[in-house]
Design a protein around this motif. Structure first.
Motif, PDB file in Angstrom:
ATOM      1  N   ASN A 129      57.626 -74.274 -77.247  1.00  0.00           N
ATOM      2  CA  ASN A 129      56.490 -74.566 -76.363  1.00  0.00           C
ATOM      3  C   ASN A 129      56.952 -75.177 -75.048  1.00  0.00           C
ATOM      4  N   GLY A 178      52.601 -83.449 -79.689  1.00  0.00           N
ATOM      5  CA  GLY A 178      51.670 -83.265 -80.802  1.00  0.00           C
ATOM      6  C   GLY A 178      51.606 -84.471 -81.719  1.00  0.00           C
ATOM      7  N   ARG A 219      52.135 -86.558 -84.966  1.00  0.00           N
ATOM      8  CA  ARG A 219      53.213 -86.601 -85.952  1.00  0.00           C
ATOM      9  C   ARG A 219      52.612 -86.769 -87.351  1.00  0.00           C
ATOM     10  N   PRO A 270      55.713 -83.469 -85.578  1.00  0.00           N
ATOM     11  CA  PRO A 270      54.608 -82.519 -85.437  1.00  0.00           C
ATOM     12  C   PRO A 270      54.847 -81.258 -86.265  1.00  0.00           C
ATOM     13  N   PHE A 271      53.764 -80.529 -86.576  1.00  0.00           N
ATOM     14  CA  PHE A 271      53.858 -79.304 -87.381  1.00  0.00           C
ATOM     15  C   PHE A 271      54.878 -78.338 -86.787  1.00  0.00           C
ATOM     16  N   ASN A 272      54.838 -78.167 -85.467  1.00  0.00           N
ATOM     17  CA  ASN A 272      55.713 -77.196 -84.801  1.00  0.00           C
ATOM     18  C   ASN A 272      57.179 -77.484 -85.123  1.00  0.00           C
ATOM     19  N   ASN A 298      48.445 -87.814 -88.895  1.00  0.00           N
ATOM     20  CA  ASN A 298      48.229 -87.926 -87.440  1.00  0.00           C
ATOM     21  C   ASN A 298      48.468 -89.365 -86.979  1.00  0.00           C
ATOM     22  N   THR A 306      50.557 -75.428 -77.133  1.00  0.00           N
ATOM     23  CA  THR A 306      51.062 -76.305 -78.191  1.00  0.00           C
ATOM     24  C   THR A 306      50.040 -76.448 -79.313  1.00  0.00           C
ATOM     25  N   ARG A 307      48.775 -76.575 -78.962  1.00  0.00           N
ATOM     26  CA  ARG A 307      47.727 -76.738 -79.978  1.00  0.00           C
ATOM     27  C   ARG A 307      47.522 -75.459 -80.774  1.00  0.00           C
ATOM     28  N   GLU A 349      49.869 -73.241 -81.237  1.00  0.00           N
ATOM     29  CA  GLU A 349      51.085 -73.124 -82.038  1.00  0.00           C
ATOM     30  C   GLU A 349      51.027 -74.052 -83.253  1.00  0.00           C
ATOM     31  N   ALA A 350      50.459 -75.254 -83.069  1.00  0.00           N
ATOM     32  CA  ALA A 350      50.351 -76.195 -84.181  1.00  0.00           C
ATOM     33  C   ALA A 350      49.463 -75.632 -85.288  1.00  0.00           C
ATOM     34  N   ASP A 351      48.354 -74.988 -84.903  1.00  0.00           N
ATOM     35  CA  ASP A 351      47.464 -74.368 -85.890  1.00  0.00           C
ATOM     36  C   ASP A 351      48.201 -73.273 -86.660  1.00  0.00           C
TER      37      ASP A 351
END
Length: 329
Positions: A31, A138, A140, A202-204, A222, A263-264, A266-268
Motif C-alpha cells: 500500500n 491501520g 493493530r 495490522p491485517f495487511n 483494534n 489501505t482500508r 486491502e485490510a478488508d
C-alpha cells in the motif's frame, strides 16, 4: 514581446525537471508503494512535468529511523514512515501510540487532519522536518499460537512481541502479557521457533508476512491505530518556490486520500484471506475491550501524559467526546 515570451516559455520547458527522492520502507507492491506511485504521478501532473518525484521503496534508502536522520540533515528530500520512530525527536508524536484512543478510522481521520494533528506537525520544523500529511498503516490486532484472546485474562503470560517502543511495552505488560520488544526482521523466525507466542500488527502486515503459518488465532482488538507521516527536509523545502511547495502539498493530500481508501480496502481483503488461510478469528466483547481500556488509565496519565503534556491529552479527549456526540445526533 510575444516572441520574447514564447522564447522564455520554450527555454523553461527545455529545462531539466527538478528531481527529488521519496523514500519508504515497504515493498513496491505494498500500500505504501502504490500510494508513492500516485504521489509521484500527481506531482508530475500538477507541475506539468516540471517536478519529478522518484519513489524509492523496500528500505533501499534505509530504515525509517535512518531516513528520518537523512531528511532532517537535508541529505534526503522526502520520505514516509512511522510516527512511532519520531517520538524521540518530537515527544508529542507519542499521542498516536496511545492504546484504544480511537473507536474507528473516522475518528482517526478527524483528529489527524484537524487542528490537533496540525498542531503536532507544527513541532517538526524545529527538528529539521516539514510534515505534509498523515497516511494510514491501520489498526493493530493480536495474533498468537496458544488461544483466542476473548478476555483480559487470556493475555496473561503470553510471550508477545511488541515494537521497540516504551508505550507499547508498558501497555501490554499492564494487560498481563509477557511483552518483549523485538525488531520486525527477527519476528517471523521467533514465531516459528516458539520463542514468541504472538505479535500485533495490522491485517495487511499479518497477511503479507505470512504469520498465519505460525499463528492460529487472530483477535480483533483494534488496540492501536498506526499512522504514517509524509515528511520533507526543511533545508530542502525552504529552498523551493512557494508555488512548488503548494504543488507538492496538493499532490501529497491527493495521495493521502488514495492511500487511506486503498489501505482500508486491502485490510478488508486481507482479513477474508486470513480466514481462508485457516486463522480462527474472534472479536472480544465491548465489555472486555472496555476492561482492557480501563487498565490503560495510568499509561495515559504517566506515560502518554508526561510525553505530550496533560493539556494536549485533555484537548484530545474533549475533541473526541465532541465528535462522538455529534455523530450520535
Amino acid at each position: 514581446m510575444a516572441l520574447a515570451l514564447g522564447a522564455a516559455a520554450s527555454a523553461a520547458m527545455a529545462q531539466s525537471p527538478l528531481t527529488f527522492k521519496f523514500g519508504y520502507g515497504l515493498k513496491e507492491d505494498s500500500n505504501q508503494g502504490r500510494a508513492a506511485r500516485v504521489f509521484a504521478e500527481r506531482v508530475s501532473q500538477l507541475s506539468g512535468g516540471r517536478l519529478k518525484m522518484e519513489p524509492v521503496g523496500a528500505a533501499k534508502l534505509g530504515s525509517d529511523d535512518a531516513m528520518q536522520k537523512a531528511v532532517s540533515a537535508g541529505t534526503q528530500e522526502m520520505m514516509v514512515g512511522s510516527t512511532a520512530t519520531l517520538v524521540s525527536v518530537v515527544k508529542e508524536m507519542a499521542l498516536w501510540d496511545a492504546p484504544f484512543l480511537f473507536n474507528g478510522v473516522d475518528e482517526a481521520d478527524f483528529l489527524l487532519d484537524g487542528a490537533i494533528g496540525q498542531q503536532i506537525m507544527g513541532k517538526l520544523p524545529d527538528k529539521g522536518f516539514v510534515g505534509l500529511v498523515y497516511w494510514e498503516n491501520g489498526f493493530r490486532n493480536l495474533t498468537n499460537s496458544k488461544r483466542p484472546i476473548n478476555s483480559l485474562g487470556d493475555l496473561s503470560g503470553l510471550k508477545l512481541r511488541v515494537m521497540q517502543n516504551d508505550t507499547f511495552i508498558k501497555a501490554f505488560r499492564t494487560l498481563g502479557a509477557d511483552a518483549r520488544p523485538m525488531a520486525f526482521a527477527e519476528l517471523d523466525a521467533a514465531l516459528r521457533s516458539g520463542a514468541m507466542d504472538g505479535q500485533e500488527n495490522p491485517f495487511n502486515t499479518i497477511l503479507s508476512s505470512k504469520f498465519y503459518e505460525s499463528q492460529k488465532y487472530l483477535s480483533i482488538t483494534n488496540h492501536v491505530y498506526s499512522p504514517w507521516i509524509v515528511l520533507a527536509s526543511k533545508k530542502w523545502w525552504d529552498k523551493l518556490p512557494k508555488a512548488d511547495q503548494e504543488i507538492i502539498q496538493q499532490a501529497a493530500t491527493q495521495a493521502r486520500d488514495f492511500e487511506r481508501r486503498d489501505t482500508r480496502e486491502e485490510a478488508d481483503r486481507a482479513l477474508k484471506n486470513l480466514v481462508e488461510k485457516g486463522m480462527q478469528v474472534n472479536v472480544p466483547t465491548f465489555g472486555e475491550l472496555s476492561r482492557m481500556r480501563n487498565r490503560m488509565d495510568h499509561i495515559y496519565a504517566r506515560d502518554i501524559g508526561e510525553k505530550v503534556g496533560l493539556p494536549l491529552l485533555l484537548q484530545v479527549q474533549n475533541e473526541l467526546i465532541g465528535y462522538r456526540d455529534r455523530k450520535r445526533k
